[in-house]
Design an enzyme around this catalytic site. Structure first.
Site, mmCIF file in Angstrom:
data_model
loop_
_atom_site.group_PDB
_atom_site.id
_atom_site.type_symbol
_atom_site.label_atom_id
_atom_site.label_comp_id
_atom_site.label_asym_id
_atom_site.label_seq_id
_atom_site.Cartn_x
_atom_site.Cartn_y
_atom_site.Cartn_z
ATOM 1 N N HIS A 102 -51.741 -36.801 60.759
ATOM 2 C CA HIS A 102 -52.642 -36.012 61.601
ATOM 3 C C HIS A 102 -51.922 -35.656 62.898
ATOM 4 O O HIS A 102 -50.915 -36.272 63.234
ATOM 5 C CB HIS A 102 -53.910 -36.816 61.924
ATOM 6 C CG HIS A 102 -53.598 -38.157 62.540
ATOM 7 N ND1 HIS A 102 -53.550 -39.314 61.812
ATOM 8 C CD2 HIS A 102 -53.272 -38.527 63.804
ATOM 9 C CE1 HIS A 102 -53.233 -40.339 62.602
ATOM 10 N NE2 HIS A 102 -53.053 -39.879 63.822
ATOM 11 N N GLN A 167 -58.200 -36.429 66.057
ATOM 12 C CA GLN A 167 -56.991 -36.508 65.221
ATOM 13 C C GLN A 167 -57.202 -35.773 63.899
ATOM 14 O O GLN A 167 -57.313 -36.398 62.831
ATOM 15 C CB GLN A 167 -56.636 -37.979 64.969
ATOM 16 C CG GLN A 167 -56.182 -38.692 66.235
ATOM 17 C CD GLN A 167 -56.168 -40.195 66.088
ATOM 18 O OE1 GLN A 167 -57.096 -40.779 65.529
ATOM 19 N NE2 GLN A 167 -55.133 -40.824 66.589
ATOM 20 N N ARG A 197 -41.071 -45.211 60.552
ATOM 21 C CA ARG A 197 -42.280 -45.872 60.079
ATOM 22 C C ARG A 197 -43.297 -44.773 59.804
ATOM 23 O O ARG A 197 -43.675 -44.029 60.705
ATOM 24 C CB ARG A 197 -42.845 -46.826 61.130
ATOM 25 C CG ARG A 197 -44.237 -47.352 60.776
ATOM 26 C CD ARG A 197 -44.849 -48.068 61.965
ATOM 27 N NE ARG A 197 -46.206 -48.524 61.719
ATOM 28 C CZ ARG A 197 -47.307 -47.794 61.918
ATOM 29 N NH1 ARG A 197 -47.222 -46.543 62.361
ATOM 30 N NH2 ARG A 197 -48.489 -48.296 61.684
ATOM 31 N N ASP A 199 -46.633 -43.600 59.457
ATOM 32 C CA ASP A 199 -47.978 -44.029 59.832
ATOM 33 C C ASP A 199 -48.990 -43.574 58.776
ATOM 34 O O ASP A 199 -48.897 -42.451 58.273
ATOM 35 C CB ASP A 199 -48.316 -43.404 61.202
ATOM 36 C CG ASP A 199 -49.661 -43.853 61.728
ATOM 37 O OD1 ASP A 199 -49.862 -45.073 61.863
ATOM 38 O OD2 ASP A 199 -50.517 -42.979 61.992
ATOM 39 N N GLU A 241 -46.601 -47.745 56.399
ATOM 40 C CA GLU A 241 -47.828 -48.442 56.716
ATOM 41 C C GLU A 241 -48.804 -48.100 55.594
ATOM 42 O O GLU A 241 -49.396 -47.023 55.583
ATOM 43 C CB GLU A 241 -48.404 -47.983 58.068
ATOM 44 C CG GLU A 241 -49.629 -48.784 58.447
ATOM 45 C CD GLU A 241 -50.563 -48.087 59.422
ATOM 46 O OE1 GLU A 241 -51.354 -48.780 60.056
ATOM 47 O OE2 GLU A 241 -50.515 -46.854 59.552
ATOM 48 N N HIS A 309 -49.847 -54.101 66.383
ATOM 49 C CA HIS A 309 -50.516 -53.468 67.522
ATOM 50 C C HIS A 309 -51.942 -53.054 67.174
ATOM 51 O O HIS A 309 -52.625 -52.449 67.998
ATOM 52 C CB HIS A 309 -49.704 -52.245 67.947
ATOM 53 C CG HIS A 309 -49.614 -51.221 66.861
ATOM 54 N ND1 HIS A 309 -49.072 -51.504 65.629
ATOM 55 C CD2 HIS A 309 -50.027 -49.939 66.797
ATOM 56 C CE1 HIS A 309 -49.148 -50.422 64.862
ATOM 57 N NE2 HIS A 309 -49.725 -49.466 65.546
ATOM 58 N N ASP A 310 -52.371 -53.336 65.941
ATOM 59 C CA ASP A 310 -53.729 -53.009 65.521
ATOM 60 C C ASP A 310 -54.532 -54.297 65.347
ATOM 61 O O ASP A 310 -54.043 -55.380 65.640
ATOM 62 C CB ASP A 310 -53.693 -52.244 64.187
ATOM 63 C CG ASP A 310 -53.249 -50.805 64.361
ATOM 64 O OD1 ASP A 310 -53.497 -50.234 65.442
ATOM 65 O OD2 ASP A 310 -52.643 -50.256 63.428
#
Ligand code: MG
Length: 546
Positions: A102, A167, A197, A199, A241, A309-310
Site C-alpha cells: 500500500h 493506506q 523486508r 512488508d 513478513e 515493532h508490532d
C-alpha cells in the site's frame, strides 16, 4: 552451499528513534552512522532498517509518499549513501523495508487516482462504486478500522485497504504497479542494499477486494520480484513478513523444487510458541513445534525473533493457550492490542527477571534460524503504555543518563516520540553506557551470547535432533553440521532440576560447556543438572582425523 544470511545476527532499527545527530528530535542517518562501531562491537553484522522514506508518519513510516528518497527529517540521500559506505566498511549488511502492499493516501499516485477516473494511476488501486456484499470484513486493526472499504468523495468511489484508511492498497495485478516496484528495488540495490523486508507479503499478493482477500493466489508476483532483484544482486535477500497459518508457513519460500520466492521468512509461529512455553513453564509445545517446523529449502532460512515493532500476535494460538500467555504477560487490558496481542517489550513482560530474559534469548539463538534483535533488546528496554497502539514498543534508544537518554539534545517536547524516563525501565536505570561499564550487565551477557553463536555455525546450518527428557519442563535439542554438534538444554521452570535425558547416539562425556547461566559440574552419564530457568549449551570436540 551456505548463504550469507545463514550466519548473521540481524538488528532491527527504526532510524528516527535511534540516534539524533542534529538535535531536531528525530533520529537520523548521520546519527545511525555514528553508531556502527557500537553495533560491530556488540556483534551485529546485519541491520534491518524500518521505513525511512518520506511519509506523513501516520503509521510510523509504513505510509510512504516517495519510495526513492529519504524523509528529510532523517537525512538526505547523500547521508544514506555515506551510511551505506560506512556499513560496508564495518562488514554490516543492510536490509531495508519495502512497503509494496500500500501507499500513503498522500502519495502522488493516489492523489492522481482519486481525482480522475481516466488517470493512468486509477488502476494502481482497487476501486468499487459500491462495496460488494461479503467483502471488506477483514481490517487488520479491528476497533480502529471497521471495514476494508473507505469512500473517497473526490473519487466518488470506495477504495480497498487492509490497514488504516490512509493506506490505500496497491493493485499488484496491474503490471505497471509491479514495474514501479522493480524500479524501486533497482534504485536501492544500486545504492548497495543487500535485500528487502517485504512488508505485509500475504496482502501484497492477495486478491484485494474479493470475498477471500487472503487467498494468496498470486505467488508469481513474488517470483517476479525475486528474479528481477537477482539480476542486479545475485545475493539479494527477500525477507517476508508473512504471518500465515501453520500449514502454509513455508509456502513463501516457493515450491520445494524451485525455492524461487522469499529467501527468509519471519518465524511468527516459533515466536508465539516460545512465549507459550515461557508462560506455562512447560517445554512440550515448543518441542512439538520444532518437530513439525518445516525444513527450509537450501537457500531459505527462518528469521527468529522474540519481539518486534508490532504487537505480539497470539492469533495462531488456541483460545486456552492465548489466555495463558495473556494472563502471564499482559494481565492489564492496557497491555493488549487488537483483541489478539500484546503491546509490550520483552523485559517488562518478564518483570525484568534476568534469568528469564536470558532463558528467552538462549532459546531464540539456539533454535534453527537466524536470530533478530530489535533496538534496545540488548539492554532490556521497556515500553510506554501511555502511547497509542503499537507505539508503546517504539520508544527511542536509551544510550546514557544524559537528557533524553542520550538519544537527542532537543527539548523533550520536540522529540518525535518520548523517551522512557521513569520507573524501572527509565533511561536513568536502563541505558547502554551504564551496562557497558558493568561486566555483569545484560548487555555484556548478550555480547557473549552473540560471540558464542558466531562460533557455532551448526546452530543455523545443522539438522535439529530433538532429545527426550524425563521432565516436562526441560527442552533438549542437538544441532549437527560438518562433524560438530551443539546440544542445548533449557529448563522452563523456576525449580532447579536433575533430569535424565535420552542422549542415545551422543557421548556427552566428550562435550564441553560453551555457554550457560551459571557454572555446572561436567556432565557424567545422562543426568543433567539445571538451575531454575537454567540453560546449558554443550559442544562436541572436533572430530578425530584419521
Ligand atoms: Mg535529527
Amino acid at each position: 552451499m551456505t548463504y550469507w544470511y545463514d550466519d548473521v545476527i540481524v538488528y532491527g532499527i527504526d532510524v528516527k528513534v535511534f540516534c539524533d545527530s542534529n538535535g531536531d528530535g528525530f533520529g537520523d542517518f548521520r546519527g545511525l552512522t555514528g553508531k556502527l562501531d557500537y553495533l560491530t562491537d556488540l556483534g551485529i553484522d546485519c541491520v534491518w532498517l524500518l521505513p525511512f522514506y518520506p511519509s506523513p508518519l501516520r503509521d510510523n513510516g509504513y505510509d510512504v509518499t516517495d519510495y526513492c528518497d529519504v524523509d528529510p527529517r532523517l537525512g538526505t540521500l547523500d547521508d544514506f549513501k555515506a551510511f551505506m559506505a560506512a556499513a560496508k566498511e564495518h562488514g554490516i549488511r543492510v536490509l531495508i523495508d519495502l512497503v509494496a502492499n500500500h501507499t500513503s493516501s498522500d502519495h502522488a499516485w493516489f492523489q492522481a487516482a482519486r481525482q480522475d477516473r481516466e488517470s493512468p494511476y486509477r488502476d494502481y488501486y482497487v476501486w468499487v462504486d459500491e462495496p460488494p456484499p461479503n467483502t471488506g470484513k477483514t481490517p487488520v486493526f479491528p476497533g480502529v478500522e471497521d471495514s476494508n472499504w473507505t469512500y473517497d468523495a473526490a473519487a466518488d468511489a470506495h477504495y480497498w485497504h487492509y490497514f488504516y484508511r490512509h493506506q490505500p492498497g496497491l493493485n499488484h495485478r496491474n503490471p505497471k504497479v509491479r514495474e514501479e516496484f522493480r524500479k524501486v528495488m533497482a534504485f536501492w540495490l544500486q545504492l548497495g542494499v543487500d535485500g528487502f523486508r517485504i512488508d505485509a507479503a500475504p496482502m501484497m499478493i492477495a486478491d484485494k477486494g474479493t470475498e477471500d482477500p487472503f487467498s494468496q493466489s498470486r505467488h508469481a508476483i513474488v517470483r517476479e520480484m525475486r528474479a528481477y532483484a537477482e539480476t542486479i544482486n545475485p545475493e539479494v535477500v527477500l525477507l517476508a513478513e508473512a504471518n500465515t497459518e501453520p500449514e502454509r508457513l513455508d509456502e513463501f519460500f516457493g515450491s520445494r523444487t524451485d525455492a524461487d520466492e522469499m529467501n527468509m521468512l519471519f518465524n511468527f509461529l516459533l515466536n508465539v510458541y516460545i512465549f507459550l512455553v515461557l508462560a506455562r513453564g512447560e517445554a512440550e509445545q515448543l518441542h512439538e513445534f520444532l518437530r513439525i517446523l518445516p525444513h527450509t529449502p537450501e537457500n531459505g532460512q527462518w528469521l527468529n525473533f522474540l519481539r518486534n515493532h508490532d504487537e505480539l500476535d497470539l492469533s495462531r494460538l488456541t483460545e486456552a493457550e492465548r489466555e495463558d500467555v495473556l494472563a502471564a504477560f499482559a494481565p492489564d487490558p492496557a497491555m493488549r492490542a487488537y483483541d489478539r496481542g500484546i503491546r509490550r517489550r520483552l523485559a517488562p513482560m518478564l518483570n525484568g527477571d534476568r534469568r528469564r530474559m536470558e532463558l528467552a534469548f538462549s532459546l531464540l539463538f539456539s533454535t534453527p534460524g537466524t536470530p533478530l534483535l530489535m533496538w534496545g533488546d540488548e539492554i532490556g528496554m521497556g515500553d510506554d503504555l501511555s502511547l497509542e497502539e503499537r507505539e508503546s514498543v517504539r520508544t527511542p534508544m536509551q544510550w546514557s543518563r544524559d537528557s533524553n537518554g542520550g538519544f537527542s539534545s532537543a527539548p523533550a517536547a520536540k522529540l518525535f516520540r518520548p523517551v522512557i524516563d521513569k520507573g524501572d525501565f527509565g533511561y536513568q536505570r536502563v541505558n547502554v553506557a551504564a551496562q557497558q561499564s558493568d561486566s555483569q550487565s545484560f548487555w555484556h551477557w548478550m555480547r557473549r551470547l552473540m560471540r558464542c553463536t558466531h562460533q557455532l555455525p551448526e546452530l543455523n546450518h545443522g539438522e535439529i535432533d530433538l532429545i527426550r527428557a524425563d521432565d516436562s519442563s526441560v527442552l533438549v535439542h542437538a544441532s549437527t553440521w560438518e562433524g560438530k554438534t551443539t546440544i542445548t538444554i533449557h529448563n522452563l521452570s523456576a525449580e532447579p532440576c536433575r533430569v535424565h535425558c535420552h542422549f542415545e547416539g551422543y557421548d556427552l562425556s566428550q562435550f564441553e560447556d560453551v555457554f550457560d547461566d551459571q557454572p555446572y559440574e561436567r556432565v557424567e552419564g545422562s543426568v543433567i543438572e539445571l538451575h531454575g530457568y537454567g540453560y546449558r549449551w554443550l559442544r562436541s570436540p572436533a572430530p578425530q582425523s584419521d
